[in-house]
Design a protein around this motif. Structure first.
Motif, short mmCIF file in Angstrom:
data_model
loop_
_atom_site.label_atom_id
_atom_site.label_comp_id
_atom_site.label_asym_id
_atom_site.label_seq_id
_atom_site.Cartn_x
_atom_site.Cartn_y
_atom_site.Cartn_z
N VAL A 198 0.85 -1.19 0.00
CA VAL A 198 0.00 0.00 0.00
C VAL A 198 0.89 1.25 0.00
N GLY A 199 0.36 2.29 -0.58
CA GLY A 199 1.07 3.56 -0.59
C GLY A 199 0.19 4.65 -0.05
N GLY A 200 0.78 5.80 0.18
CA GLY A 200 -0.03 6.89 0.66
C GLY A 200 0.75 8.13 1.03
N ARG A 201 0.00 9.13 1.45
CA ARG A 201 0.55 10.41 1.86
C ARG A 201 0.41 10.50 3.38
N ILE A 202 1.49 10.85 4.05
CA ILE A 202 1.46 10.96 5.51
C ILE A 202 0.61 12.16 5.91
N ILE A 203 -0.34 11.93 6.79
CA ILE A 203 -1.21 12.99 7.31
C ILE A 203 -0.67 13.48 8.65
N ALA A 204 -0.25 12.54 9.51
CA ALA A 204 0.29 12.88 10.82
C ALA A 204 1.21 11.75 11.26
N SER A 205 2.18 12.09 12.12
CA SER A 205 3.07 11.04 12.63
C SER A 205 3.47 11.37 14.06
N THR A 206 3.67 10.31 14.83
CA THR A 206 4.15 10.44 16.20
C THR A 206 5.22 9.37 16.42
N SER A 207 6.19 9.68 17.25
CA SER A 207 7.25 8.71 17.55
C SER A 207 7.63 8.81 19.02
N THR A 208 7.72 7.66 19.65
CA THR A 208 8.23 7.56 21.01
C THR A 208 9.32 6.50 21.00
N GLU B 249 9.03 3.62 22.24
CA GLU B 249 8.40 2.31 22.09
C GLU B 249 7.70 2.11 20.76
N LEU B 250 7.14 3.20 20.17
CA LEU B 250 6.28 3.01 19.00
C LEU B 250 6.30 4.24 18.09
N SER B 251 6.41 4.00 16.80
CA SER B 251 6.23 5.05 15.80
C SER B 251 4.90 4.77 15.12
N SER B 252 4.11 5.82 14.92
CA SER B 252 2.79 5.67 14.34
C SER B 252 2.55 6.77 13.33
N MET B 253 1.97 6.40 12.18
CA MET B 253 1.66 7.38 11.14
C MET B 253 0.23 7.18 10.67
N GLU B 254 -0.48 8.29 10.53
CA GLU B 254 -1.79 8.27 9.88
C GLU B 254 -1.51 8.55 8.41
N ILE B 255 -1.95 7.64 7.54
CA ILE B 255 -1.62 7.73 6.13
C ILE B 255 -2.89 7.70 5.29
N ARG C 210 10.07 11.97 13.03
CA ARG C 210 8.97 12.81 12.54
C ARG C 210 9.44 13.92 11.63
N SER C 211 10.70 14.33 11.75
CA SER C 211 11.19 15.39 10.87
C SER C 211 11.46 14.87 9.46
N ILE C 212 11.63 13.57 9.32
CA ILE C 212 11.82 12.96 8.00
C ILE C 212 10.49 12.44 7.46
#
Length: 179
Positions: free
Chosen positions: A52-62, A64-70, A101-103
Motif C-alpha cells: 500500500v502507498g499513501g501520503r502521511i497525514i500525521a506522525s508520532t514517535s516515542t 516504544e512506537l512510531s505511528s503514522m496516519e496515512i 517525525r522530521s523525515i
C-alpha cells in the motif's frame, strides 16, 4: 571493446530503475487482498500482508512506537504511486522501529508492506473514524520532488531558494520575469 562499453553503461541504465520494496517483502504480499477489502473489514484480513502507498497525514514517535496516519493512494505492482489524487481512505501504520517525525512528516509519500493487525477508532479533523492498523514490515519514503515536492512557479524568482531545493534545479541564467 564491446564488453567494456556495456560495463560502463550498465550502471547508468540501472540507476534509472527505482525499487521501492525488496523482493523478500514483496513475496509476503497476498495479492488477492485489496486495500478496499481491508478498509471495509480489517478483522477478516488479520495477518494478511498488503502493498500500500499513501501520503502521511500525521506522525508520532516515542521510544516504544512510531505511528503514522496515512491517506491511502493506489500503487502499481512495484509500489510506485499511480493515482496520487484519489484515495480509498486512511490507515494507521505502526512500528517498534523509530521513524523520525522530521523525515516522515505530513505531505511526504510512502510505499510500504504492512501486516493487518487490527483496527482503531480515532478522531481526525474533528471526525471519529475507524482505521485499519498495519504493522510496517518495510517502508519506502519517496523523494518529495518526485511526488508533491516544491516546484518553481513561472514568475517566481528562482534565485530565492530554500535549503530543500536541489542544486540541479537552480538556474544557470539571470532571472527575467515574464509579464
Amino acid at each position: 571493446m564491446k564488453s567494456l562499453l556495456i560495463m560502463l553503461l550498465a550502471p547508468l541504465v540501472l540507476s534509472g530503475c527505482v525499487k521501492a520494496i525488496s523482493d523478500q517483502s514483496l513475496a509476503l504480499i497476498d495479492r488477492s487482498v485489496t486495500y478496499a477489502a481491508v478498509q471495509t473489514s480489517p478483522d477478516s484480513n488479520l495477518g494478511k500482508h498488503l502493498l500500500v502507498g499513501g501520503r502521511i497525514i500525521a506522525s508520532t514517535s516515542t521510544n516504544e512506537l512510531s505511528s503514522m496516519e496515512i491517506e491511502q493512494i493506489t500503487v502499481d505492482s512495484a509500489g510506485v504511486p499511480v493515482e496520487i489524487n484519489q484515495s480509498a481512505g486512511r490507515f494507521i501504520a505502526e512500528s517498534t522501529a523509530f521513524y523520525d517525525r522530521s523525515i516522515y512528516r505530513p505531505g511526504n509519500m510512502v510505499t510500504m508492506v504492512g501486516e493487518v493487525t487490527g483496527k482503531r477508532q480515532q478522531v481526525s479533523d474533528g471526525i471519529t473514524r475507524l482505521y485499519p492498523v498495519l504493522t510496517i514490515k518495510e517502508l519506502y519514503l519517496w523523494d518529495p520532488d518526485k511526488f508533491g515536492g516544491r516546484k518553481i512557479q513561472r514568475d517566481e524568482n528562482p534565485y530565492v531558494s530554500t535549503h530543500d531545493q536541489p542544486l540541479p534545479d537552480r538556474p544557470l541564467a539571470p532571472f527575467i520575469p515574464r509579464r
